[in-house]
Design a protein around this motif. Sequence first.
Motif, PDB file in Angstrom:
ATOM      1  N   UNK A   1      26.156  33.706  52.622  1.00  0.00           N
ATOM      2  CA  UNK A   1      26.561  35.141  52.566  1.00  0.00           C
ATOM      3  C   UNK A   1      27.581  35.481  51.728  1.00  0.00           C
ATOM      4  N   UNK A   2      28.695  34.768  51.431  1.00  0.00           N
ATOM      5  CA  UNK A   2      30.037  35.058  50.688  1.00  0.00           C
ATOM      6  C   UNK A   2      29.188  35.533  49.311  1.00  0.00           C
ATOM      7  N   UNK A   3      28.324  34.540  48.926  1.00  0.00           N
ATOM      8  CA  UNK A   3      27.915  34.913  47.509  1.00  0.00           C
ATOM      9  C   UNK A   3      26.882  35.943  47.233  1.00  0.00           C
ATOM     10  N   UNK A   4      26.399  36.232  48.496  1.00  0.00           N
ATOM     11  CA  UNK A   4      25.402  37.615  48.248  1.00  0.00           C
ATOM     12  C   UNK A   4      26.218  38.754  48.303  1.00  0.00           C
ATOM     13  N   UNK A   5      27.413  38.742  49.245  1.00  0.00           N
ATOM     14  CA  UNK A   5      28.183  39.783  49.280  1.00  0.00           C
ATOM     15  C   UNK A   5      29.157  39.923  48.086  1.00  0.00           C
ATOM     16  N   UNK A   6      28.994  39.244  47.183  1.00  0.00           N
ATOM     17  CA  UNK A   6      30.041  39.049  46.077  1.00  0.00           C
ATOM     18  C   UNK A   6      29.195  39.984  45.002  1.00  0.00           C
ATOM     19  N   UNK A   7      27.834  39.946  44.990  1.00  0.00           N
ATOM     20  CA  UNK A   7      27.232  40.619  43.994  1.00  0.00           C
ATOM     21  C   UNK A   7      27.621  41.975  43.571  1.00  0.00           C
ATOM     22  N   UNK A   8      27.416  43.057  44.759  1.00  0.00           N
ATOM     23  CA  UNK A   8      27.726  44.358  44.574  1.00  0.00           C
ATOM     24  C   UNK A   8      29.078  44.503  43.938  1.00  0.00           C
ATOM     25  N   UNK A   9      30.065  43.424  44.370  1.00  0.00           N
ATOM     26  CA  UNK A   9      31.433  43.848  43.764  1.00  0.00           C
ATOM     27  C   UNK A   9      31.377  43.151  42.389  1.00  0.00           C
ATOM     28  N   UNK A  10      30.788  42.266  42.204  1.00  0.00           N
ATOM     29  CA  UNK A  10      30.876  41.722  40.827  1.00  0.00           C
ATOM     30  C   UNK A  10      30.219  42.846  39.849  1.00  0.00           C
ATOM     31  N   UNK A  11      29.462  43.860  40.199  1.00  0.00           N
ATOM     32  CA  UNK A  11      28.736  44.550  39.387  1.00  0.00           C
ATOM     33  C   UNK A  11      29.822  45.758  39.370  1.00  0.00           C
ATOM     34  N   UNK A  12      30.539  46.157  40.582  1.00  0.00           N
ATOM     35  CA  UNK A  12      31.551  47.033  40.478  1.00  0.00           C
ATOM     36  C   UNK A  12      32.674  46.930  39.563  1.00  0.00           C
ATOM     37  N   UNK A  13      33.089  45.537  39.656  1.00  0.00           N
ATOM     38  CA  UNK A  13      34.190  45.396  38.776  1.00  0.00           C
ATOM     39  C   UNK A  13      33.781  45.150  37.392  1.00  0.00           C
ATOM     40  N   UNK A  14      32.704  44.761  37.306  1.00  0.00           N
ATOM     41  CA  UNK A  14      32.149  44.736  35.726  1.00  0.00           C
ATOM     42  C   UNK A  14      32.157  46.236  35.137  1.00  0.00           C
ATOM     43  N   UNK A  15      31.595  47.077  36.020  1.00  0.00           N
ATOM     44  CA  UNK A  15      31.469  48.311  35.538  1.00  0.00           C
ATOM     45  C   UNK A  15      33.088  49.138  35.219  1.00  0.00           C
ATOM     46  N   UNK A  16      33.871  48.593  36.149  1.00  0.00           N
ATOM     47  CA  UNK A  16      35.211  49.127  35.969  1.00  0.00           C
ATOM     48  C   UNK A  16      35.937  48.482  34.618  1.00  0.00           C
ATOM     49  N   UNK A  17      35.833  47.224  34.371  1.00  0.00           N
ATOM     50  CA  UNK A  17      36.359  46.709  33.147  1.00  0.00           C
ATOM     51  C   UNK A  17      35.699  47.273  31.865  1.00  0.00           C
ATOM     52  N   UNK A  18      34.302  47.524  32.012  1.00  0.00           N
ATOM     53  CA  UNK A  18      33.453  48.322  31.048  1.00  0.00           C
ATOM     54  C   UNK A  18      34.519  49.578  30.624  1.00  0.00           C
ATOM     55  N   UNK A  19      34.720  50.273  31.558  1.00  0.00           N
ATOM     56  CA  UNK A  19      35.036  51.721  31.533  1.00  0.00           C
ATOM     57  C   UNK A  19      36.594  51.460  30.713  1.00  0.00           C
ATOM     58  N   UNK A  20      37.265  50.498  30.913  1.00  0.00           N
ATOM     59  CA  UNK A  20      38.563  50.244  30.324  1.00  0.00           C
ATOM     60  C   UNK A  20      38.272  49.931  28.875  1.00  0.00           C
ATOM     61  N   UNK A  21      37.285  49.135  28.778  1.00  0.00           N
ATOM     62  CA  UNK A  21      36.821  48.461  27.304  1.00  0.00           C
ATOM     63  C   UNK A  21      36.405  49.541  26.552  1.00  0.00           C
ATOM     64  N   UNK A  22      35.830  50.610  27.128  1.00  0.00           N
ATOM     65  CA  UNK A  22      35.343  51.915  26.373  1.00  0.00           C
ATOM     66  C   UNK A  22      36.583  52.668  25.901  1.00  0.00           C
ATOM     67  N   UNK A  23      37.735  52.542  26.771  1.00  0.00           N
ATOM     68  CA  UNK A  23      38.731  53.343  26.359  1.00  0.00           C
ATOM     69  C   UNK A  23      39.433  52.564  25.302  1.00  0.00           C
ATOM     70  N   UNK A  24      39.656  51.258  25.404  1.00  0.00           N
ATOM     71  CA  UNK A  24      40.617  50.578  24.667  1.00  0.00           C
ATOM     72  C   UNK A  24      39.942  49.970  23.383  1.00  0.00           C
ATOM     73  N   UNK A  25      38.611  49.748  23.340  1.00  0.00           N
ATOM     74  CA  UNK A  25      38.079  49.112  22.396  1.00  0.00           C
ATOM     75  C   UNK A  25      36.597  49.642  22.047  1.00  0.00           C
ATOM     76  N   UNK A  26      35.956  50.612  22.617  1.00  0.00           N
ATOM     77  CA  UNK A  26      34.978  51.229  22.221  1.00  0.00           C
ATOM     78  C   UNK A  26      35.117  52.423  21.357  1.00  0.00           C
TER      79      UNK A  26
END
Lengths: 464, 167
Positions: free
Chosen positions: A439-464
Amino acid sequence: MVDLFEKIPFLKKIVKLRAFQFAVIFPNFFLFYLFLIAALVGTPVGNRNIMIVFVWIFWWVMLIAFMVPFASRIWCTVCPLPIIGEWLQRRTLVKVREGSTIPGFKQEFFGLNKQWPKRWRNIWLQNIGFLLLACFSAHLVTRPIFSVFVLGGMIVLSTILALIYRFRAFCMYICPVSGFLGLYAMTSKLALRRKDKAVCDVHKGRECFLGSERSYPCSWFQNICTMDRNNYCGLCMECVKSCPDNNVGLFWRPFCSDVDIKGIDEAWKSFIMLCLAFVYSVNLLGPWGVLKDWANFTETGQWPGFILLALGIILLCMVIFPATYYLFIKWSKALSRSKNVTTKDLFIKYSYAFVPLGLLVWIAFSVPLIMINGSYIIAVISDPLGWGWNIFGTTHFPWKPLLPEWVPYIQIPLLLMGLFYSIKSLYKIGMKIFSEKEATVRSLIPMAILLSLITIVFLRLYVG
Amino acid sequence: MKRRKLLVALSIFIILQGVIFGLLGRGKAPGPKMRVIHIKARKYSYDPPIIRVNRGDEITLTLESEDVTHGFYIEGYDIDAKVRPETPHFWLRHPSKGDDYETVEEIRFVADKNGKFRYRCSITCGTFHPFMQGELVVEPNYAYPVSIGLVLGLAIACVVYFKSKKD
Ligand code: SF4
Ligand code: SF4
Ligand SMILES: [Cu+2]
């Protein structure tokens, strides 16, 4: 986990001295007042005034990149802002005045010593105050006089509150720095805790909480016997002095050891901080002039733009981001197929996701501050007021960015580290909630997606 | 032992994601071009705020200031200029080669380093001066797609790792 007090007995000796806190605060206090004066009488050009350069480049970077991750709220140990109030409350700088002003406590206190109102015993006031202040941060970091108003205002307010309410009500419930220091201190390698639960259980004196004839009570309303998070411990070291059983240790532990977010106020703090990192990255470190004109409204006169910007910031922090997160939490809960937890609880607990990532985003944000503008520090120490002095002969030290082209390559690993610690911590939290791996791992998937998206937003600003 | 192998495999997976995204995000490289770009500086930004070029392009920059004296420092390219309002020429120096400016009418250089480089004001021009900056992106800017690949790789690897972890 290593107990630094055991490893370095000398350290313990020092913090047990009655004069410890005064000794570390005083130099800082003195310097801070010099800075305030410098800001008042010195040049209004921010990057030539020691107040701006020291506080917003040097202090900020030290605080967020070193003190918080490696030494928890050590800043609060040495913070000069609320100390006048504390000195007045105790009417002593070092020694303990015995008395019986407040029932149960064995010391004498000056002032009304009221209890802080129950409904404000959370960090909402900090959240709101901080957010409002954040709308003006472009002024705060560029205008010495504005810094004087804000920092001076904090001194005045903390002193007044200290005379009305008992202990450090200001630090606990008002100080705008406090909320994020507490939140991000959860990740810190350093933690003050009781060593042995059994010792506390049989010892009924409660000196750590109430103080004794050789120490003051915890000004932060903490009980070290049960304290299990760094959030609201100002590391004043008073309880180390109080404990007759030597049961307080200073531990060096893995990053992100505290993972329990305990309230909706703390959850919102994590949203606000992450969103503000985004806002500043766009507004201050981005290339867009219009946004800068809006933020800089007192100079450009673009009031409507500023109001739009401020509303945008508030909406993002208070509504848009939390609502997005809520959707991901719903998804997460649905995937977990668990009835162990309500959506609200999961919403609060999983908001820790934005703590490690948020801290590292802030550190990444701060990298260019020091690498690009660090050379101002060298120039300004020779000419703190911008009056053309040349105390150490470095006044004309040119503005020299330090390896600026490397900044993105330092920011990338920082962001990755934040992402890693966030997901890792969520797993730990999830296991506590669901007490089952699947259950933990399944609940983690949406969070991992959200966190990745957020990280990519910052990458876009700093690196992209 | 098994744990060890899994960690190695996941690390390779993460790096592979970086490589794949780097290759995909590279785009096709057109031949080098000549580019003439006029940049207007004002308090506290540049127009254009973002310049995108390809590696190998020959860049010619001309500068103009709309209000006060501004600087123009490009990270990583050893270029630092100074421009005054209502002056057709401006001043250029290469910080690694000394502090003296020479009078020029344009800045010419070859965009021979990939990545994102900020151009910033190097002469204190007012309150917001430290935040006066623009962006020169020299494509292919590998760092961006590679880091996205690493992010996704890392997130997936974490989930896979926890899934295979023993309770
Ligand atoms: S909470 Fe704020 S005022 Fe209090 S000690 Fe910490 S930083 Fe200073
Ligand atoms: S728990 Fe101890 S060190 Fe922390 S604020 Fe209270 S008395 Fe000070
Ligand atoms: Cu400028």
